[in-house]
Motif scaffolding. Structure first.
Motif, PDB file in Angstrom:
ATOM      1  N   LEU A 102       0.943  -1.285   0.029  1.00 45.64           N
ATOM      2  CA  LEU A 102       0.009  -0.094  -0.020  1.00 45.64           C
ATOM      3  C   LEU A 102       0.821   1.130   0.120  1.00 45.64           C
ATOM      4  CD1 LEU A 102      -2.881  -1.137   2.499  1.00 45.64           C
ATOM      5  CD2 LEU A 102      -3.071  -0.540  -0.020  1.00 45.64           C
ATOM      6  N   TRP A 103       1.941   1.303   0.637  1.00 37.62           N
ATOM      7  CA  TRP A 103       2.926   2.471   0.763  1.00 37.62           C
ATOM      8  C   TRP A 103       3.416   2.646  -0.652  1.00 37.62           C
ATOM      9  CZ3 TRP A 103       8.071   3.098  -0.287  1.00 37.62           C
ATOM     10  CH2 TRP A 103       8.549   4.462   0.097  1.00 37.62           C
ATOM     11  N   LEU A 104       3.899   1.663  -1.339  1.00 32.87           N
ATOM     12  CA  LEU A 104       4.422   1.775  -2.595  1.00 32.87           C
ATOM     13  C   LEU A 104       3.565   2.267  -3.601  1.00 32.87           C
ATOM     14  CD1 LEU A 104       6.217  -1.726  -2.760  1.00 32.87           C
ATOM     15  CD2 LEU A 104       7.387   0.812  -2.743  1.00 32.87           C
ATOM     16  N   ARG A 105       2.214   1.886  -3.443  1.00 35.61           N
ATOM     17  CA  ARG A 105       1.115   2.042  -4.490  1.00 35.61           C
ATOM     18  C   ARG A 105       0.783   3.823  -4.061  1.00 35.61           C
ATOM     19  NH1 ARG A 105      -2.074  -0.984  -6.740  1.00 35.61           N
ATOM     20  NH2 ARG A 105      -4.075  -0.066  -6.501  1.00 35.61           N
ATOM     21  N   GLU A 106       0.942   4.232  -2.857  1.00 33.74           N
ATOM     22  CA  GLU A 106       0.888   5.631  -2.590  1.00 33.74           C
ATOM     23  C   GLU A 106       1.766   6.423  -3.213  1.00 33.74           C
ATOM     24  OE1 GLU A 106       1.370   7.012   1.525  1.00 33.74           O
ATOM     25  OE2 GLU A 106      -0.891   6.295   1.719  1.00 33.74           O
ATOM     26  N   GLN A 107       3.051   5.836  -3.394  1.00 32.07           N
ATOM     27  CA  GLN A 107       4.050   6.685  -4.193  1.00 32.07           C
ATOM     28  C   GLN A 107       4.219   6.464  -5.781  1.00 32.07           C
ATOM     29  OE1 GLN A 107       6.073   8.106  -1.591  1.00 32.07           O
ATOM     30  NE2 GLN A 107       4.596   6.681  -0.398  1.00 32.07           N
ATOM     31  N   GLY A 108       3.136   5.779  -6.208  1.00 27.03           N
ATOM     32  CA  GLY A 108       2.819   5.521  -7.634  1.00 27.03           C
ATOM     33  C   GLY A 108       3.697   4.398  -8.216  1.00 27.03           C
ATOM     34  N   LEU A 109       4.025   3.324  -7.315  1.00 23.28           N
ATOM     35  CA  LEU A 109       5.071   2.291  -7.580  1.00 23.28           C
ATOM     36  C   LEU A 109       4.273   0.980  -7.675  1.00 23.28           C
ATOM     37  CD1 LEU A 109       8.020   3.382  -5.788  1.00 23.28           C
ATOM     38  CD2 LEU A 109       7.704   3.540  -7.964  1.00 23.28           C
ATOM     39  N   ALA A 110       4.331   0.299  -8.525  1.00 25.21           N
ATOM     40  CA  ALA A 110       3.838  -0.982  -8.602  1.00 25.21           C
ATOM     41  C   ALA A 110       4.975  -2.198  -8.603  1.00 25.21           C
ATOM     42  CB  ALA A 110       3.161  -1.427 -10.147  1.00 25.21           C
ATOM     43  N   ARG A 111       5.402  -2.321  -7.414  1.00 22.79           N
ATOM     44  CA  ARG A 111       6.543  -3.412  -7.244  1.00 22.79           C
ATOM     45  C   ARG A 111       6.224  -4.571  -6.623  1.00 22.79           C
ATOM     46  NH1 ARG A 111      10.829  -0.069  -7.374  1.00 22.79           N
ATOM     47  NH2 ARG A 111      12.500  -1.712  -7.211  1.00 22.79           N
ATOM     48  N   ASP A 112       7.075  -5.531  -6.722  1.00 18.70           N
ATOM     49  CA  ASP A 112       6.863  -6.989  -5.983  1.00 18.70           C
ATOM     50  C   ASP A 112       7.564  -6.751  -4.573  1.00 18.70           C
ATOM     51  OD1 ASP A 112       5.557  -8.234  -8.024  1.00 18.70           O
ATOM     52  OD2 ASP A 112       7.575  -8.708  -8.756  1.00 18.70           O
ATOM     53  N   VAL A 113       6.746  -7.330  -3.531  1.00 18.40           N
ATOM     54  CA  VAL A 113       7.064  -7.423  -2.120  1.00 18.40           C
ATOM     55  C   VAL A 113       7.286  -8.739  -1.628  1.00 18.40           C
ATOM     56  CG1 VAL A 113       6.941  -6.509   0.087  1.00 18.40           C
ATOM     57  CG2 VAL A 113       6.246  -5.094  -1.760  1.00 18.40           C
ATOM     58  N   VAL A 114       8.261  -9.167  -0.990  1.00 16.64           N
ATOM     59  CA  VAL A 114       8.458 -10.166  -0.303  1.00 16.64           C
ATOM     60  C   VAL A 114       8.680 -10.360   1.249  1.00 16.64           C
ATOM     61  CG1 VAL A 114       9.012 -11.611  -2.439  1.00 16.64           C
ATOM     62  CG2 VAL A 114      10.846 -10.689  -0.922  1.00 16.64           C
ATOM     63  N   TYR A 133      10.782  -6.929   5.336  1.00 16.17           N
ATOM     64  CA  TYR A 133      10.015  -7.047   4.081  1.00 16.17           C
ATOM     65  C   TYR A 133      10.872  -6.424   2.996  1.00 16.17           C
ATOM     66  CZ  TYR A 133       6.105  -8.670   6.664  1.00 16.17           C
ATOM     67  OH  TYR A 133       5.246  -9.191   7.515  1.00 16.17           O
ATOM     68  N   ALA A 134      10.944  -6.935   1.823  1.00 21.83           N
ATOM     69  CA  ALA A 134      11.938  -6.628   0.628  1.00 21.83           C
ATOM     70  C   ALA A 134      11.043  -6.049  -0.349  1.00 21.83           C
ATOM     71  CB  ALA A 134      12.872  -7.707   0.229  1.00 21.83           C
ATOM     72  N   VAL A 135      11.457  -5.077  -0.999  1.00 17.41           N
ATOM     73  CA  VAL A 135      10.955  -4.572  -2.128  1.00 17.41           C
ATOM     74  C   VAL A 135      11.811  -4.820  -3.346  1.00 17.41           C
ATOM     75  CG1 VAL A 135      10.377  -2.494  -3.537  1.00 17.41           C
ATOM     76  CG2 VAL A 135       9.916  -2.622  -0.958  1.00 17.41           C
ATOM     77  N   LEU A 136      11.410  -5.626  -4.234  1.00  9.79           N
ATOM     78  CA  LEU A 136      12.596  -6.198  -5.309  1.00  9.79           C
ATOM     79  C   LEU A 136      12.496  -5.297  -6.460  1.00  9.79           C
ATOM     80  CD1 LEU A 136      10.985 -10.105  -5.617  1.00  9.79           C
ATOM     81  CD2 LEU A 136      12.849  -8.990  -3.918  1.00  9.79           C
ATOM     82  N   PRO A 137      13.865  -5.422  -7.139  1.00 10.91           N
ATOM     83  CA  PRO A 137      14.031  -4.257  -8.154  1.00 10.91           C
ATOM     84  C   PRO A 137      13.064  -4.512  -9.279  1.00 10.91           C
ATOM     85  CG  PRO A 137      16.188  -5.804  -7.534  1.00 10.91           C
ATOM     86  CD  PRO A 137      15.020  -6.366  -6.906  1.00 10.91           C
ATOM     87  N   GLN A 138      12.940  -3.472 -10.139  1.00 10.42           N
ATOM     88  CA  GLN A 138      11.882  -3.471 -11.218  1.00 10.42           C
ATOM     89  C   GLN A 138      12.444  -4.600 -12.333  1.00 10.42           C
ATOM     90  OE1 GLN A 138      10.373   0.368 -12.543  1.00 10.42           O
ATOM     91  NE2 GLN A 138      11.793   1.445 -11.165  1.00 10.42           N
ATOM     92  N   ARG A 139      11.581  -5.059 -12.625  1.00 13.88           N
ATOM     93  CA  ARG A 139      11.622  -6.312 -13.823  1.00 13.88           C
ATOM     94  C   ARG A 139      11.814  -5.401 -15.086  1.00 13.88           C
ATOM     95  NH1 ARG A 139       7.378 -10.441 -13.054  1.00 13.88           N
ATOM     96  NH2 ARG A 139       6.322  -9.625 -11.381  1.00 13.88           N
TER      97      ARG A 139
END
Length: 169
Positions: free
Chosen positions: A88-100, A163-169
Motif C-alpha cells: 500500500l505504501w508503494l502504491r501511494e508512491q505510484g510504484l507497482a513493485r513486488d514485495v516479499v 519486507y523486501a521490495v524487489l528491483p523493477q523487472r
C-alpha cells in the motif's frame, strides 16, 4: 467468473490509485482474488491512519482445537499484513513493485479468545525514509515492521518482519 490460476502464474496487478487515496475495500477484494487464503482469514476491516495499518479480524475462522486463536493463522495474518503495509505504501508512491517477506518472528503472550485487531507500523521512525532512499539509490530496499495483536485491551501477540521490495523487472 473466477480466474483459474496454476502455480507460477502471477495474478494481474491492481491498477495504481493515480493520485487519489487507495480504496481499501477494493484493495481487500483484489487481495482475496490474488491470494485465495485471504478469504478464510476473517479480515472484516482494513484502516490506514498515519503510518499504521489496522485490521479487525473475526476469531471464528481462526480457531484452534482449544477454542482460541490458531497460532499458524495468526502468523499468516501478521505476514500478510506486513506485505500489505509495504504494498500500500508503494502504491501511494505510484510504484507497482513486488514485495516479499524476508524474515518474520512472533511472540505469543496470551490466548486470543475473541475477535481481535492487528496493528502494523514501522519498527523504526526513520524506516520509511530509509526505504525511500534505498529505492532511489539501488532500486530495491527493505523495511522492518512490527505487529501487535489485541483482544480487547490485552496484548496477545507481538510480531516483527522484514519486507523486501524487489528491483523493477
Amino acid at each position: 467468473m473466477k480466474l483459474s490460476r496454476k502455480p507460477g502464474m502471477p495474478h494481474p496487478r491492481l491498477p495504481l490509485p493515480k493520485g487519489q487515496q487507495e480504496d481499501l475495500a477494493v484493495f481487500q477484494q483484489w487481495l482475496g482474488e490474488a491470494i485465495p487464503m485471504v478469504g478464510a482469514l476473517g479480515i472484516s476491516e482494513m484502516v490506514r491512519e498515519g503510518d499504521a495499518l489496522t485490521w479487525q479480524l473475526a476469531l471464528e475462522p481462526n480457531l484452534n482445537d482449544k477454542g482460541t486463536g490458531f497460532g499458524g493463522a495468526l502468523t499468516a495474518q501478521t505476514t500478510l499484513q506486513g506485505w500489505c503495509w509495504v504494498t500500500l505504501w508503494l502504491r501511494e508512491q505510484g510504484l507497482a513493485r513486488d514485495v516479499v517477506v524476508a524474515e518474520a518472528s512472533q511472540r505469543f503472550l496470551a490466548p486470543v479468545a475473541d475477535n481481535y485487531r492487528l496493528i502494523c507500523t514501522p519498527l523504526e521512525p526513520a524506516g520509511l525514509a530509509q526505504l525511500a532512499n534505498m529505492l532511489a539509490e539501488r532500486d530495491k530496499g527493505r523495511i522492518a515492521l512490527t505487529h501487535q495483536l489485541y483482544c480487547g485491551e490485552t496484548l496477545c501477540l507481538e510480531a516483527s518482519g522484514s519486507y523486501a521490495v524487489l528491483p523493477q523487472r
